[in-house]
Design a protein around this motif. Structure first.
Motif, short mmCIF file in Angstrom:
data_model
loop_
_atom_site.label_atom_id
_atom_site.label_comp_id
_atom_site.label_asym_id
_atom_site.label_seq_id
_atom_site.Cartn_x
_atom_site.Cartn_y
_atom_site.Cartn_z
N GLU A 121 -42.27 -2.92 -44.97
CA GLU A 121 -40.67 -3.34 -44.20
C GLU A 121 -39.70 -1.39 -44.53
OE1 GLU A 121 -36.99 -5.40 -42.57
OE2 GLU A 121 -37.48 -5.73 -44.10
N VAL B 272 -38.88 1.63 -42.80
CA VAL B 272 -37.39 1.64 -42.40
C VAL B 272 -36.77 3.31 -43.36
CG1 VAL B 272 -35.06 1.12 -43.39
CG2 VAL B 272 -36.72 -0.12 -42.65
N LEU C 280 -38.81 2.62 -34.96
CA LEU C 280 -38.12 1.58 -35.40
C LEU C 280 -38.57 0.39 -34.41
CD1 LEU C 280 -34.77 1.74 -37.10
CD2 LEU C 280 -36.55 1.00 -37.89
N VAL D 159 -41.79 -4.37 -39.16
CA VAL D 159 -39.48 -4.83 -39.56
C VAL D 159 -38.58 -5.74 -39.20
CG1 VAL D 159 -37.78 -3.45 -39.69
CG2 VAL D 159 -39.95 -2.19 -40.07
N ASN E 89 -31.35 -3.55 -38.85
CA ASN E 89 -32.41 -3.07 -38.50
C ASN E 89 -32.26 -3.03 -37.14
OD1 ASN E 89 -33.69 -2.54 -40.77
ND2 ASN E 89 -34.50 -4.32 -40.47
N THR F 285 -29.50 -0.32 -36.23
CA THR F 285 -29.61 1.12 -37.07
C THR F 285 -30.44 1.59 -35.49
OG1 THR F 285 -29.88 0.83 -39.23
CG2 THR F 285 -31.22 2.78 -38.52
#
Length: 423
Positions: free
Chosen positions: A265, A269, A288, A297, A303, A306
């Motif tokens: 992960e 990332v 992603l 992830v 996350n 993002t």
């Protein structure tokens, strides 16, 4: 200490047949070559017979280790008189203790064996190296360095494995400046053979001194020499980032990804963040999304935030709005409902925009006037001029939204009148 190794060390010296030791195929250095060859010595007949019996006891197969204990009982009972016999016996006993993983007694006996410096060349050399290895096992790093230095001085050899152990011992002692030359000597001795350990040792030595540019240099070489070691690629990308060379950090990590090295992960990332930082948000979003969907992830608020941001930055408004909506449900934060509503409004999904914006206001926002203005616009484009007028009136109460709202008041009235709608 394996049984085969001990057998080789012992059989070559016991005087069962009174044969001299075979010559050792070592590459002796120039200084050592000038030394007179040590005369081969043999164990006395009486001691030799007793040692042979001990070796026979050792040779008996025993899973519980009793063969070693039985051999030791016989060896410790031998009363040797001659200096060489005593040294040889101490060496044999030391090797037996090493076989038992009794490092303390092994080191004590081997030190007594090498101290007079009268063992045959191979015996003395092997014992010195084993002492170094045993000291490493018990974290006696200073003593290990002394033993390895003595081994090199005695043999005139330069051995890659010994240099790596010297580098490791210096690293453990925090003598970082001494690690690098030892590791470099190991690399030189390896020649065409490759081993990742010297590079790892150098890397650690530079890292501990915060010499990050030197870390980059080590890793740039390492990925060329050992291109299939994943760790070197990811570390190189990290150190490029630490030295603020973000383009190289991205290109290195991207190449590692293409080689199939990124499976954690944190690595995915990091690559996504580098794409975003390098103004390539679409690649960040696609990456992603793929690994969040696959479960590599975590689908957490950080996350997903993002992901929403990168889709927004790449002008995929509908996708961004969807992820802001998911984020809003995860967190129940008004700012995320507000962002979702604004984006849905921009994407002309007016009915959904109204729901999200009203939810944001319900939770509590600092820019309520602006959200009411957006709700008014959404109702207007849906043809609900009456509700549009209600919400534009609410927007007028907020000084920050008043200017925009004033322009919309007359626009809503005029449009409603033209369409014969009473507001």
């Amino acid at each position: 200490m394996n049984k085969i190794f001990i057998s080789i060390l012992i059989i070559g010296s016991v005087t069962i047949a009174h044969l001299p030791l075979s010559s050792t195929a070592y590459a002796v250095g120039a200084d050592q070559a000038e030394k007179p060859k040590r005369k081969t010595q043999l164990v006395g007949a009486s001691v030799g017979k007793k040692v042979a019996k001990a070796f026979e006891a050792y040779g008996v197969e025993a899973d519980d280790g009793s063969n070693v204990d039985n051999a030791l009982v016989l060896l410790l009972d031998i009363n040797a008189k001659k200096d060489y016999d005593v040294a040889f016996l101490n060496r044999f006993i030391g090797m037996m203790y090493a076989q038992k993983s009794d490092e303390k007694n092994a080191i004590d006996y081997l030190n007594k064996a090498v101290a007079p410096d009268i063992l045959n060349e191979t015996e003395q050399a092997d014992a010195l190296k084993v002492i170094g290895d045993l000291q490493m096992q018990v974290q006696g790093y200073k003593e290990a360095l002394i033993a390895y230095d003595a081994w090199m001085d005695f043999t005139g050899k330069s051995d890659a494995n010994v240099w790596m152990k010297i580098a490791q011992a210096n690293l453990e002692l925090k003598q970082y400046a001494k690690v690098v030359p030892a590791a470099d000597n190991a690399i030189a001795e390896l020649g065409d053979k490759v081993n990742q350990n010297p590079y790892v040792l150098k890397l650690n030595a530079f890292y501990e001194r915060k010499m990050y540019k030197e870390c980059v240099g080590v890793l740039e070489t390492a990925v060329q020499v050992l291109p299939d070691i994943k760790l070197f690629w990811t570390q190189l990308a990290s150190f490029y980032a630490m030295t603020e060379n973000y383009p190289k950090s991205l290109s290195t990590l991207e190449l590692a990804y293409k080689k199939g090295f990124l499976d954690k992960e944190s690595e995915i990332v990091m690559l996504a963040n580098l794409y975003a930082q390098s103004e390539i948000p679409h690649k960040a979003a696609v990456l992603l999304e793929k690994y969040i969907d696959s479960g590599v992830v975590k689908r957490d608020d950080k996350n997903v935030f993002t992901l929403a941001n990168t889709w927004h930055a790449s002008q995929h408004i509908s996708k961004a709005a969807g992820y802001y909506g998911e984020l809003a449900k995860m967190t129940n934060l008004s700012k995320h409902y507000s962002k979702q509503g604004m984006l849905l409004n921009q994407d002309e999904q007016f009915a959904k925009a109204i729901v999200a914006l009203k939810k944001a206001i319900e939770i509590g926002v600092s820019n309520e006037g602006r959200l009411n203005q957006s709700i008014a616009e959404s109702y207007f484009y849906l043809g609900d001029y009456k509700q549009a007028y209600v919400y534009v009136q609410k927007a007028l109460k907020d000084p920050k939204a008043r200017r925009t709202a004033k322009g919309w008041v007359s626009y809503i009235k005029d449009t409603a009148a033209r369409k014969n709608v009473s507001i």
